[in-house]
Write a protein that holds these residues in place. Structure first.
Motif, PDB file in Angstrom:
ATOM      1  N   MET A 196      84.677  12.367  29.712  1.00 42.70           N
ATOM      2  CA  MET A 196      84.136  13.724  29.752  1.00 42.70           C
ATOM      3  C   MET A 196      82.631  13.704  29.964  1.00 42.70           C
ATOM      4  O   MET A 196      82.088  14.506  30.719  1.00 42.70           O
ATOM      5  N   ARG A 197      81.940  12.785  29.313  1.00 45.42           N
ATOM      6  CA  ARG A 197      80.492  12.697  29.451  1.00 45.42           C
ATOM      7  C   ARG A 197      80.094  12.504  30.922  1.00 45.42           C
ATOM      8  O   ARG A 197      79.207  13.179  31.430  1.00 45.42           O
ATOM      9  N   GLN A 198      80.757  11.579  31.607  1.00 47.37           N
ATOM     10  CA  GLN A 198      80.437  11.301  33.001  1.00 47.37           C
ATOM     11  C   GLN A 198      80.774  12.495  33.892  1.00 47.37           C
ATOM     12  O   GLN A 198      80.036  12.814  34.820  1.00 47.37           O
ATOM     13  N   TRP A 199      81.874  13.162  33.578  1.00 42.37           N
ATOM     14  CA  TRP A 199      82.295  14.310  34.386  1.00 42.37           C
ATOM     15  C   TRP A 199      81.260  15.428  34.331  1.00 42.37           C
ATOM     16  O   TRP A 199      80.892  16.003  35.353  1.00 42.37           O
ATOM     17  N   PHE A 200      80.785  15.743  33.129  1.00 41.10           N
ATOM     18  CA  PHE A 200      79.779  16.790  32.984  1.00 41.10           C
ATOM     19  C   PHE A 200      78.460  16.381  33.642  1.00 41.10           C
ATOM     20  O   PHE A 200      77.784  17.206  34.275  1.00 41.10           O
ATOM     21  N   PHE A 201      78.089  15.121  33.501  1.00 44.94           N
ATOM     22  CA  PHE A 201      76.846  14.649  34.110  1.00 44.94           C
ATOM     23  C   PHE A 201      76.907  14.766  35.629  1.00 44.94           C
ATOM     24  O   PHE A 201      75.974  15.255  36.273  1.00 44.94           O
ATOM     25  N   ASP A 202      77.998  14.327  36.232  1.00 45.79           N
ATOM     26  CA  ASP A 202      78.143  14.396  37.685  1.00 45.79           C
ATOM     27  C   ASP A 202      78.137  15.837  38.169  1.00 45.79           C
ATOM     28  O   ASP A 202      77.577  16.146  39.232  1.00 45.79           O
ATOM     29  N   LEU A 203      78.742  16.716  37.400  1.00 50.15           N
ATOM     30  CA  LEU A 203      78.807  18.127  37.780  1.00 50.15           C
ATOM     31  C   LEU A 203      77.414  18.738  37.825  1.00 50.15           C
ATOM     32  O   LEU A 203      77.046  19.431  38.784  1.00 50.15           O
ATOM     33  N   LYS A 204      76.604  18.471  36.804  1.00 51.49           N
ATOM     34  CA  LYS A 204      75.247  19.034  36.747  1.00 51.49           C
ATOM     35  C   LYS A 204      74.326  18.405  37.788  1.00 51.49           C
ATOM     36  O   LYS A 204      73.509  19.089  38.409  1.00 51.49           O
ATOM     37  N   SER A 205      74.429  17.102  37.961  1.00 51.36           N
ATOM     38  CA  SER A 205      73.493  16.395  38.845  1.00 51.36           C
ATOM     39  C   SER A 205      73.762  16.652  40.319  1.00 51.36           C
ATOM     40  O   SER A 205      72.923  16.367  41.167  1.00 51.36           O
ATOM     41  N   ALA A 206      74.931  17.200  40.634  1.00 54.61           N
ATOM     42  CA  ALA A 206      75.252  17.467  42.034  1.00 54.61           C
ATOM     43  C   ALA A 206      74.393  18.581  42.615  1.00 54.61           C
ATOM     44  O   ALA A 206      74.188  18.665  43.828  1.00 54.61           O
ATOM     45  N   THR A 207      73.874  19.456  41.741  1.00 56.52           N
ATOM     46  CA  THR A 207      73.035  20.568  42.192  1.00 56.52           C
ATOM     47  C   THR A 207      71.737  20.561  41.391  1.00 56.52           C
ATOM     48  O   THR A 207      71.768  20.535  40.167  1.00 56.52           O
ATOM     49  N   ARG A 208      70.618  20.578  42.098  1.00 53.90           N
ATOM     50  CA  ARG A 208      69.324  20.556  41.429  1.00 53.90           C
ATOM     51  C   ARG A 208      68.420  21.650  41.986  1.00 53.90           C
ATOM     52  O   ARG A 208      68.659  22.186  43.062  1.00 53.90           O
ATOM     53  N   PHE A 209      67.384  21.957  41.231  1.00 53.33           N
ATOM     54  CA  PHE A 209      66.381  22.905  41.716  1.00 53.33           C
ATOM     55  C   PHE A 209      65.048  22.570  41.075  1.00 53.33           C
ATOM     56  O   PHE A 209      64.983  21.871  40.063  1.00 53.33           O
TER      57      PHE A 209
END
Length: 234
Positions: free
Chosen positions: A1-14
């Protein structure tokens, strides 16, 4: 779960590049009494105790209806706004993760929090479940709900079934064995959501980000409209 949430957030940045006063501006816009609508007419100011400041606030509402829509459903507690202001200041000019991609998962976890707190037969703090969306759910409960939803493939009824089994299970002999979460996937989610909303509100604001100054300018303009109108009536 930790990796899944990290990948989800890091895919979009601003990049946080809005004016530093953007969060305080968005905050006062959110608190502005915009549900009261009233159209000003110059003849109204002939009333002996006409409320010029109230008229200015009503005019502010008419000018900024598009901004209020951007702030619908946004947390309004002072603590989250202060945290958002701190995050915006500390990360100004930096590229950060776009945590708003977590919104559907956050909404699901929050819905589960409300249900479990209302129907689980366990006290999860002093806050009432119906206020969780506005003021935040207990962090431990939110993290647990996220974990249960994750392993339930985000199926709400499957997660509730899993919770029913958890709540009816016998007390563990060693509480440390249950420490398997160690992650709140929505850490600072509410504050980051306010930062992003502030960026949008500032970008779509048509005047300077000064609430008091704008109200004063509107009042002065309304008074001038009345003065010119009354002169024409003479």
């Amino acid at each position: 779960m930790r990796q899944w949430f990290f990948d989800l957030k890091s895919a979009t940045r601003f990049t946080i590049s809005m004016p530093l006063e953007a969060t305080s501006w968005a905050r006062v816009v959110q608190r502005h009494p915009h549900y009261r609508r009233w159209q000003f007419h110059r003849s109204q100011a002939e009333m002996p105790a006409f409320d010029w400041k109230g008229a200015a606030k009503s005019q502010f509402t008419e000018e900024n209806l598009h901004l209020f829509d951007l702030l619908k459903g946004i947390p309004f507690d002072d603590a989250t706004w202060r945290q958002a202001s701190d995050l915006a200041r500390k990360n100004h000019g930096r590229e950060v993760f776009n945590t708003t991609v977590l919104q559907p998962y956050y909404e699901a976890a929050m819905s589960l929090c409300v249900f479990i707190a209302a129907n689980g037969g366990i006290e999860f703090g002093k806050g009432r479940p119906e206020y969780f969306r506005a003021k935040g759910a207990p962090i431990a409960l939110l993290a647990l709900c996220a974990l249960v939803l994750f392993v339930s493939d985000w199926d709400m009824n499957a997660a509730i079934t899993a919770f029913a089994k958890l709540l009816s299970a016998p007390a563990p002999s060693n509480l440390a064995l249950g420490n398997v979460i160690r992650l709140n996937p929505f850490h600072e989610y509410g504050a980051w959501r306010l930062v992003i909303a502030s960026v949008e509100v500032a970008a779509k604001s048509q005047n300077e980000l000064d609430y008091g100054g704008r109200l004063a300018a509107i009042e002065a303009a309304l008074r001038e409209q009345h003065r010119v109108w009354k002169k024409g009536q003479s």
